[in-house]
Write a protein that holds these residues in place. Structure first.
Motif, PDB file in Angstrom:
ATOM      1  N   GLU A 246      39.831  34.319  30.066  1.00  0.00           N
ATOM      2  CA  GLU A 246      39.277  34.396  30.387  1.00  0.00           C
ATOM      3  C   GLU A 246      38.932  32.140  30.958  1.00  0.00           C
ATOM      4  N   GLU A 247      39.904  32.060  30.081  1.00  0.00           N
ATOM      5  CA  GLU A 247      39.521  30.359  30.236  1.00  0.00           C
ATOM      6  C   GLU A 247      40.524  30.195  31.153  1.00  0.00           C
ATOM      7  N   THR A 248      41.941  30.983  31.295  1.00  0.00           N
ATOM      8  CA  THR A 248      42.770  31.079  31.807  1.00  0.00           C
ATOM      9  C   THR A 248      41.881  30.861  33.385  1.00  0.00           C
ATOM     10  N   ALA A 249      41.601  32.012  33.907  1.00  0.00           N
ATOM     11  CA  ALA A 249      41.533  33.061  34.644  1.00  0.00           C
ATOM     12  C   ALA A 249      40.270  32.032  35.410  1.00  0.00           C
ATOM     13  N   ALA A 250      39.298  31.549  34.415  1.00  0.00           N
ATOM     14  CA  ALA A 250      38.369  30.392  34.754  1.00  0.00           C
ATOM     15  C   ALA A 250      38.269  29.530  36.406  1.00  0.00           C
ATOM     16  N   ARG A 251      40.316  29.111  35.677  1.00  0.00           N
ATOM     17  CA  ARG A 251      40.247  27.780  36.321  1.00  0.00           C
ATOM     18  C   ARG A 251      40.837  28.095  37.817  1.00  0.00           C
ATOM     19  N   LEU A 252      40.401  29.394  37.932  1.00  0.00           N
ATOM     20  CA  LEU A 252      41.166  30.014  39.750  1.00  0.00           C
ATOM     21  C   LEU A 252      41.175  30.820  40.808  1.00  0.00           C
ATOM     22  N   GLY A 253      39.219  30.148  41.134  1.00  0.00           N
ATOM     23  CA  GLY A 253      38.654  29.718  42.492  1.00  0.00           C
ATOM     24  C   GLY A 253      38.487  31.476  42.361  1.00  0.00           C
ATOM     25  N   ALA A 254      39.001  31.986  43.643  1.00  0.00           N
ATOM     26  CA  ALA A 254      39.136  33.281  44.202  1.00  0.00           C
ATOM     27  C   ALA A 254      40.187  34.269  43.323  1.00  0.00           C
ATOM     28  N   ASP A 255      41.133  33.704  42.511  1.00  0.00           N
ATOM     29  CA  ASP A 255      41.880  34.805  42.388  1.00  0.00           C
ATOM     30  C   ASP A 255      41.402  34.778  40.638  1.00  0.00           C
ATOM     31  N   ARG A 256      40.019  34.647  40.017  1.00  0.00           N
ATOM     32  CA  ARG A 256      39.935  34.094  39.122  1.00  0.00           C
ATOM     33  C   ARG A 256      39.740  36.320  38.697  1.00  0.00           C
ATOM     34  N   ARG A 257      39.732  37.609  39.521  1.00  0.00           N
ATOM     35  CA  ARG A 257      39.293  38.453  38.858  1.00  0.00           C
ATOM     36  C   ARG A 257      40.860  39.358  39.204  1.00  0.00           C
ATOM     37  N   ALA A 258      41.786  38.747  39.931  1.00  0.00           N
ATOM     38  CA  ALA A 258      43.197  39.038  39.993  1.00  0.00           C
ATOM     39  C   ALA A 258      43.569  39.180  39.175  1.00  0.00           C
ATOM     40  N   TYR A 259      43.823  37.706  38.269  1.00  0.00           N
ATOM     41  CA  TYR A 259      44.184  36.947  37.397  1.00  0.00           C
ATOM     42  C   TYR A 259      43.830  38.463  36.132  1.00  0.00           C
ATOM     43  N   ARG A 260      42.714  38.325  35.704  1.00  0.00           N
ATOM     44  CA  ARG A 260      42.169  39.174  34.895  1.00  0.00           C
ATOM     45  C   ARG A 260      42.499  40.250  34.955  1.00  0.00           C
ATOM     46  N   ARG A 261      42.546  40.986  36.036  1.00  0.00           N
ATOM     47  CA  ARG A 261      43.074  42.222  36.356  1.00  0.00           C
ATOM     48  C   ARG A 261      44.282  42.923  36.137  1.00  0.00           C
ATOM     49  N   LEU A 262      45.294  41.615  36.007  1.00  0.00           N
ATOM     50  CA  LEU A 262      46.859  41.976  35.616  1.00  0.00           C
ATOM     51  C   LEU A 262      46.964  41.269  34.575  1.00  0.00           C
ATOM     52  N   PHE A 263      46.575  40.537  34.313  1.00  0.00           N
ATOM     53  CA  PHE A 263      47.305  40.727  32.907  1.00  0.00           C
ATOM     54  C   PHE A 263      46.060  39.903  31.235  1.00  0.00           C
ATOM     55  N   GLY A 264      45.207  40.988  32.146  1.00  0.00           N
ATOM     56  CA  GLY A 264      44.216  41.401  30.439  1.00  0.00           C
ATOM     57  C   GLY A 264      44.799  42.085  29.774  1.00  0.00           C
ATOM     58  N   PRO A 265      44.857  43.081  30.590  1.00  0.00           N
ATOM     59  CA  PRO A 265      45.197  44.455  29.309  1.00  0.00           C
ATOM     60  C   PRO A 265      46.371  44.416  29.276  1.00  0.00           C
ATOM     61  N   PRO A 266      47.662  43.555  29.514  1.00  0.00           N
ATOM     62  CA  PRO A 266      48.914  44.335  28.715  1.00  0.00           C
ATOM     63  C   PRO A 266      48.695  43.246  27.848  1.00  0.00           C
ATOM     64  N   ALA A 267      47.874  41.869  27.413  1.00  0.00           N
ATOM     65  CA  ALA A 267      47.420  41.037  26.579  1.00  0.00           C
ATOM     66  C   ALA A 267      46.846  41.601  25.549  1.00  0.00           C
TER      67      ALA A 267
ATOM     68  N   SER B  77      51.128  37.169  29.371  1.00  0.00           N
ATOM     69  CA  SER B  77      50.633  37.732  28.635  1.00  0.00           C
ATOM     70  C   SER B  77      51.090  37.926  27.356  1.00  0.00           C
ATOM     71  N   LEU B  78      52.283  37.575  26.858  1.00  0.00           N
ATOM     72  CA  LEU B  78      52.601  36.558  25.757  1.00  0.00           C
ATOM     73  C   LEU B  78      51.717  36.019  25.168  1.00  0.00           C
ATOM     74  N   ALA B  79      51.739  34.386  26.166  1.00  0.00           N
ATOM     75  CA  ALA B  79      51.372  33.575  25.787  1.00  0.00           C
ATOM     76  C   ALA B  79      49.500  33.918  25.840  1.00  0.00           C
ATOM     77  N   HIS B  80      48.888  34.776  26.147  1.00  0.00           N
ATOM     78  CA  HIS B  80      47.184  35.097  26.094  1.00  0.00           C
ATOM     79  C   HIS B  80      47.501  35.561  24.079  1.00  0.00           C
ATOM     80  N   ALA B  81      48.388  36.571  24.246  1.00  0.00           N
ATOM     81  CA  ALA B  81      48.238  37.398  23.249  1.00  0.00           C
ATOM     82  C   ALA B  81      49.093  37.062  21.683  1.00  0.00           C
TER      83      ALA B  81
END
Length: 527
Positions: free
Chosen positions: A107-128, A204-208
């Motif tokens: 969430e913290e990482t995605a919050a920095r990404l503006g328009a790509d916030r949701r795309a980032y969460r969708r891609l990396f959230g589940p595998p993390a 994803s490993l960085a987040h996990a």
């Protein structure tokens, strides 16, 4: 060691030592032979520049060592190994003082990404979130239906694509840069498959689990492994290069932590011609030019978050990184290369005298290159950290050709010991159901040229050793490799079997029918 060993391991990198730990934990007499003066292969730490400055020779940041099923069972923490965690897992500076920043929080990482916030969460959230289900599958040969098919399917749907395809609709330079920096670890063009899979796994490993460094240096890992082998009655011999199987002492099993090219040389005519031809077809990737720096102070990154990062990817935007990697693939030396940087002093001040720092860097170059890329690497750092050159006290440079000279496994300077193409991810080094067995009875390959993938995780060595235990010694129970591990109850009996009894099933029948042993998923199956 009195008498002949039960098993000989050639090469003391993380995989060779993982094989030795596994076999020794089963009660076997193990001998490890290393050509270099010190153990560890690419997982070593040495004073490369000035006294008191300790540099990692190859592996520096260790998400896989932290998450690997092998090392979790080996229990590095109980053996005194501490992981030092930086405030920022990794970052990629951009021009103008901006940066793409990855922290432990999705969430913290995605919050920095503006328009790509949701795309980032969708891609990396589940595998993390499901890394404990996904990583054991990735760190095993892809030969069975996954134990967690839904989690793997969600990962594989994107992972099998090129990185360039995954970020095609992303709009912010920061989000695109995160994927570029992680996917470029594959050492292939970002338009190639499966570079997205490499990128997704690493982010994803960085987040996990994070991207830590080892307090005191990466050599602490391999020193602990060698210590476990010796404590179990094994021996480790250094400074002895093995050029032929005939040079080895008699043993029932031989495991080689070497490249396919070295396997062909060491085994010679004992390998069938078809297998040798397949080894010839094995493809190696780009090389690296590595430069280590001793610095009088921390790197003055323009972006403050970069000063807190343990690892940095330099190269600018996705397009700039992709251009550099494409140039390397075409046999060129980029003027602005993709540079991987680790600044361990952010988390581990023990690497250098008080107030001073080490800096670990490399860039990708064409295989076998003897070009010194120091000027290009320094220019990329200076681009994002003006005044960097004023801090340099000393340098140590290894070109790609030097890398191979110091470690013959790194053919052409390829520290991954083989390209990570889709074919060579699934079928490495050759197309065999059990990739660790060679056609020579009792001889196994256990290097990064076998599944699952490169990195300090120990699984190549462990899985090769489990195959040898079953094939040669009749040991079906998985040995306990923890510090308080107990040996399998049948290991003593297995050591006293006659050579013929140890081969209790025809070799060809086992090759065709036996599933690979994976201690994370199944009990060893019978042929």
């Amino acid at each position: 060691m009195r008498g002949n060993p039960d098993a000989v391991i050639v090469g003391s990198g993380p995989n060779g030592l993982a094989a030795a730990v596994t076999l020794a934990s089963a009660g076997l007499k193990v001998l490890v032979i290393e050509g270099a003066p010190t153990i560890g292969g690419g997982c070593r730490t040495e004073e490369l520049t000035l006294p008191g400055f300790r540099h990692d020779v190859c592996s520096a940041a260790h998400p896989l060592a932290l998450a690997s099923p092998f090392f979790r069972r080996f229990d590095l923490a109980a053996r005194g190994i501490q992981f030092a965690r930086p405030p920022v897992e990794f970052a990629q500076p951009l021009d103008g003082g901006r940066a793409a920043v990855v922290t432990r929080s999705v969430e913290e990482t995605a919050a920095r990404l503006g328009a790509d916030r949701r795309a980032y969460r969708r891609l990396f959230g589940p595998p993390a979130e499901h890394m404990d289900q996904i990583l054991p599958e990735l760190l095993a040969p892809l030969r069975r239906v996954p134990a967690h098919p839904l989690a793997m399917a969600a990962y594989g749907r994107r992972g099998i694509l090129p990185a360039a395809t995954v970020v095609r609709r992303w709009r912010t330079p920061e989000a695109r840069a995160i994927m570029a920096g992680a996917a470029a670890h594959a050492m292939m063009p970002l338009t190639a498959v499966p570079t997205a899979g490499i990128g997704i796994m690493l982010v994803s490993l960085a987040h996990a689990v994070g991207w830590p460094v080892v307090a005191g240096g990466s050599a602490m890992i391999t020193d602990a492994m060698a210590g476990a082998v010796i404590a179990s009655g094994g021996d480790v011999e250094t400074g002895r290069w093995v050029r032929s199987l005939s040079e080895l002492p008699p043993a029932n099993a031989t495991l080689l932590d070497v490249s396919p090219r070295a396997l062909e040389t060491i085994a010679g005519d004992r390998l069938p011609s078809r297998y040798r031809d397949a080894l010839h077809r094995y493809r190696y990737g780009s090389g690296v030019c590595k430069v280590d720096f001793a610095l009088s102070g921390p790197v003055p990154w323009t972006n403050e978050d970069c000063r807190k990062a343990g690892t940095l990817h330099l190269g600018g935007t996705f397009e700039q990184v992709a251009t550099a990697e494409a140039e390397v693939n075409a046999g060129k030396h980029p003027e602005r290369p993709y540079v991987l940087v680790v600044q361990p002093g952010v988390a581990d001040p023990s690497r250098a005298p008080a107030g001073q720092h080490t800096l670990w860097t490399y860039c990708h170059v064409p295989a076998g290159s003897d070009v010194d890329m120091t000027a290009a690497i320094e220019a990329q750092i200076e681009r994002f950290a003006p005044g960097f050159r004023d801090l340099i006290l000393a340098r140590a440079v290894r070109t790609a050709a030097d890398e191979e000279a110091h470690n013959p496994n790194y053919v052409g300077g390829d520290i991954a010991v083989g390209m990570q193409t889709l074919r060579q991810t699934v079928l490495r080094p050759v197309a065999r159901w059990n990739p660790y067995r060679t056609p020579i009875r009792g001889v196994y390959l256990c290097s990064s040229a076998t599944p699952p993938l490169p990195g300090v995780h120990g699984r190549c060595g462990e899985l090769a050793a489990l195959s040898a235990l079953r094939d040669v010694f009749g040991v079906r129970e998985i040995p306990d490799i923890s510090p308080s591990g107990r040996r399998p109850k049948d290991s003593a009996a297995a050591r006293h079997l006659s050579p013929n009894a140890r081969w209790y099933l025809p070799w060809a029948l086992c090759y065709l029918r036996e599933p690979l042993i994976d201690p994370n998923r199944y009990a060893p199956a019978r042929c």
